[in-house]
Design a protein around this motif. Structure first.
Motif, short mmCIF file in Angstrom:
data_model
loop_
_atom_site.label_atom_id
_atom_site.label_comp_id
_atom_site.label_asym_id
_atom_site.label_seq_id
_atom_site.Cartn_x
_atom_site.Cartn_y
_atom_site.Cartn_z
N GLN A 152 -37.12 23.85 4.24
CA GLN A 152 -36.71 22.54 3.73
C GLN A 152 -35.49 22.00 4.46
N SER A 153 -34.59 22.86 4.88
CA SER A 153 -33.32 22.43 5.46
C SER A 153 -33.38 22.26 6.97
N GLU A 154 -34.51 22.59 7.60
CA GLU A 154 -34.60 22.52 9.06
C GLU A 154 -35.14 21.17 9.53
N SER A 155 -34.68 20.77 10.70
CA SER A 155 -35.23 19.59 11.35
C SER A 155 -36.52 19.97 12.07
N VAL A 268 -33.34 19.89 -6.56
CA VAL A 268 -31.91 19.63 -6.72
C VAL A 268 -31.26 19.40 -5.36
N ASP A 269 -31.53 20.30 -4.40
CA ASP A 269 -30.98 20.13 -3.05
C ASP A 269 -31.48 18.85 -2.41
N TYR A 270 -32.76 18.56 -2.63
CA TYR A 270 -33.33 17.36 -2.01
C TYR A 270 -32.67 16.10 -2.55
N GLN A 271 -32.47 16.01 -3.84
CA GLN A 271 -31.89 14.81 -4.43
C GLN A 271 -30.41 14.67 -4.09
N SER A 272 -29.71 15.80 -3.91
CA SER A 272 -28.28 15.74 -3.62
C SER A 272 -28.01 15.42 -2.15
N ARG A 273 -28.84 15.98 -1.24
CA ARG A 273 -28.63 15.75 0.20
C ARG A 273 -29.98 15.59 0.90
N PRO A 274 -30.70 14.50 0.66
CA PRO A 274 -32.05 14.36 1.22
C PRO A 274 -32.07 14.32 2.74
N SER A 275 -31.00 13.81 3.37
CA SER A 275 -30.99 13.74 4.83
C SER A 275 -30.83 15.10 5.49
N PHE A 276 -30.32 16.08 4.72
CA PHE A 276 -30.15 17.44 5.26
C PHE A 276 -31.16 18.41 4.65
N LYS A 277 -31.51 18.21 3.39
CA LYS A 277 -32.42 19.13 2.71
C LYS A 277 -33.82 18.54 2.59
N GLY A 278 -34.18 17.73 3.56
CA GLY A 278 -35.51 17.14 3.56
C GLY A 278 -35.67 16.15 4.70
N ALA A 279 -34.99 16.46 5.83
CA ALA A 279 -34.98 15.52 6.96
C ALA A 279 -36.38 15.26 7.50
N SER A 280 -37.25 16.25 7.45
CA SER A 280 -38.59 16.09 8.03
C SER A 280 -39.60 15.54 7.04
N SER A 281 -39.18 15.29 5.80
CA SER A 281 -40.11 14.80 4.77
C SER A 281 -40.11 13.27 4.74
N PHE A 282 -41.03 12.71 3.97
CA PHE A 282 -41.01 11.27 3.74
C PHE A 282 -41.51 10.99 2.32
N LYS A 283 -41.06 9.88 1.76
CA LYS A 283 -41.47 9.51 0.40
C LYS A 283 -41.72 8.02 0.24
N HIS A 284 -41.67 7.27 1.33
CA HIS A 284 -41.94 5.83 1.27
C HIS A 284 -43.05 5.47 2.26
#
Length: 446
Positions: A152-155, A268-284
């Motif tokens: 989750q935390s990797e680019s 929790v990590d995703y909502q607090s720091r989405p640019s770092f704990k979900g950089a490769s994900s998308f939701k829009h």
């Protein structure tokens, strides 16, 4: 043993001689054209690769030239989504562009399985005349995630493969290639001197006086966290109502086609720091819909999804949607988008009393690739003689609604519907329309 080895060696030499003679034969058939200057710009900002190619060509032969050939290696030809060309006319402030026809073509004995597209010139080039062509081609499924799995935390890192030299059946006097990267993070790249990397741009060249079919493989390993949104399957249902409405229902099977997610997911990590704990994900996701759209809904198997926003004006409508959860590599989501349109904007009457539907093939979701598309057009019950005009080969069927389908469409069973099915859908479909002609059951359909 020695005799066998000698025979094998002779066979290899013979095969090489045959290949060389074939390549020379193909080359000699195109030696009346040379490329004075070629500039290629490759945009890797998203998972859809855009390539802009500018060619200044000259006829050095004795006969007029009416076409220019584009060459692609098989690895790229299999992933081509769109090829467009235009001719530049005039200079500087007075410069204008004219669309040119581009069609796939074949050459006998093409070396190494090379695939070709032919650009038809507005006017044949005579000896010594030049023309400047602007070409856009788009590649899908051309970025390979590496590593194939990330947490989750990797680019996300990807491989892009191409050639520092432009593959062409013509002699190129001078050429340069620029590769635009999404960020400054580039792990490695192949050097073919002169090579320069600065900021977000990798430059190959200039190279001079390269013969036909020159090729120099390069690999770029770079960061790319753009949404790898792929629609594995899309069913678009277009229902023509008796009462002045065109109802569109789109069934999506979506997947994040990037590096697969490994390990646990922490919301929790995703909502607090989405640019770092979900950089490769998308939701829009953004859907471009026609103007005057109404009765829009967005739902999945659970029910309506409230996280959507519709913006409309007289030119277009945009629907921004969010899946119920962010999508990481390998994760999937299924959902339905539905909306109504004024029938008068898409259904017209011909002088002989028939009706014809003019509608788009493409997927309205921006920056997505569609692997399989089915379009189902449901006609008013009692319609006769449906026929379709489609600008390319496509699988077509004329069927009748089953009882369960008629209940879903709130109409009688036996109504006709026309289906179009595509595999390996190209982005070119977004620029194409189909015409479906039929005889209505009564005059009220308009």
């Amino acid at each position: 043993m020695a005799r066998s080895t000698a025979m094998k060696a002779a066979g290899i030499i013979l095969a090489l001689l045959i290949f060389t003679s074939l390549a020379l034969a193909v080359s000699s058939s195109n030696n009346q054209i040379q490329i004075l200057n070629a500039e290629r710009r490759i945009d890797l900002s998203s998972h859809i690769v855009k390539v802009f190619l500018t060619l200044k060509v000259e006829n050095v032969g004795t006969t007029p030239a009416s076409e220019i050939l584009l060459a692609f290696p098989p690895s790229q030809a299999d992933h081509l989504a769109l090829v467009k060309a235009q001719a530049a006319i005039g200079k500087k402030k007075k410069k204008s562009y004219v669309h040119l026809d581009v069609n796939p073509t074949e050459l006998p004995d093409a070396p190494n399985g090379t695939k070709y597209f032919s650009i038809s010139l507005l006017n044949p080039l005579s000896l010594g005349e030049t023309a400047t062509l602007e070409v856009l081609y788009i590649l899908t499924h051309s970025l390979e995630p590496f590593p194939a799995e990330i947490s989750q935390s990797e680019s996300q890192l990807v491989y892009f493969r191409d050639s520092a030299l432009i593959l062409s059946p013509y002699h190129i006097k001078q050429q340069t290639t620029f590769i635009k990267t999404p960020s400054t993070k580039v792990e490695s790249y192949t050097r073919v001197e002169p090579t320069k990397f600065a900021g977000r741009e990798l430059k190959y060249g200039p190279y001079e006086d390269r013969p036909p079919y020159s090729f120099s493989p390069v690999i770029v390993h770079l960061e790319n966290n753009s949404p790898f949104a792929v629609v594995e399957e899309l069913l678009r249902e277009v229902e023509i109502s008796h009462w002045g409405n065109l109802q569109i229902t789109e069934h999506y099977k979506l997947v994040h086609a990037g590096a697969r997610h490994k390990g646990v997911f922490s919301r929790v990590d995703y909502q607090s720091r989405p640019s770092f704990k979900g950089a490769s994900s998308f939701k829009h996701l953004l859907a471009s819909l026609p103007p005057r759209v109404h009765s829009v809904y967005y739902r999945d198997e659970i029910g309506n999804i409230s996280s959507s926003h519709l913006r409309t004006d007289y030119r277009k409508s945009e629907l921004e949607i969010e899946p119920r959860y962010p999508l990481f590599g390998g994760w999937k989501a299924t959902f339905v988008i539905g909306y109504g349109l004024p029938l008068e904007d898409f259904l017209f009457e011909s002088p002989d009393g028939k009706r014809y539907l003019n509608f788009s093939f493409g997927c309205p979701l921006a920056q997505t690739v569609v692997n399989k598309l089915t379009i189902k057009v449901v006609l008013p019950e009692g319609s006769k003689d449906p026929s379709a005009a489609v600008p390319f080969p496509v699988e077509q069927h004329l069927e009748k609604l089953s009882r369960s389908e008629s209940e879903a469409h709130q109409g009688p069973s036996g109504a006709a519907y026309k289906t179009f099915r595509f595999s390996a859908v190209t982005l070119a479909l977004n620029y194409k329309v189909f015409l479906l002609t039929f005889t209505p059951p009564f005059e009220g359909v308009h």
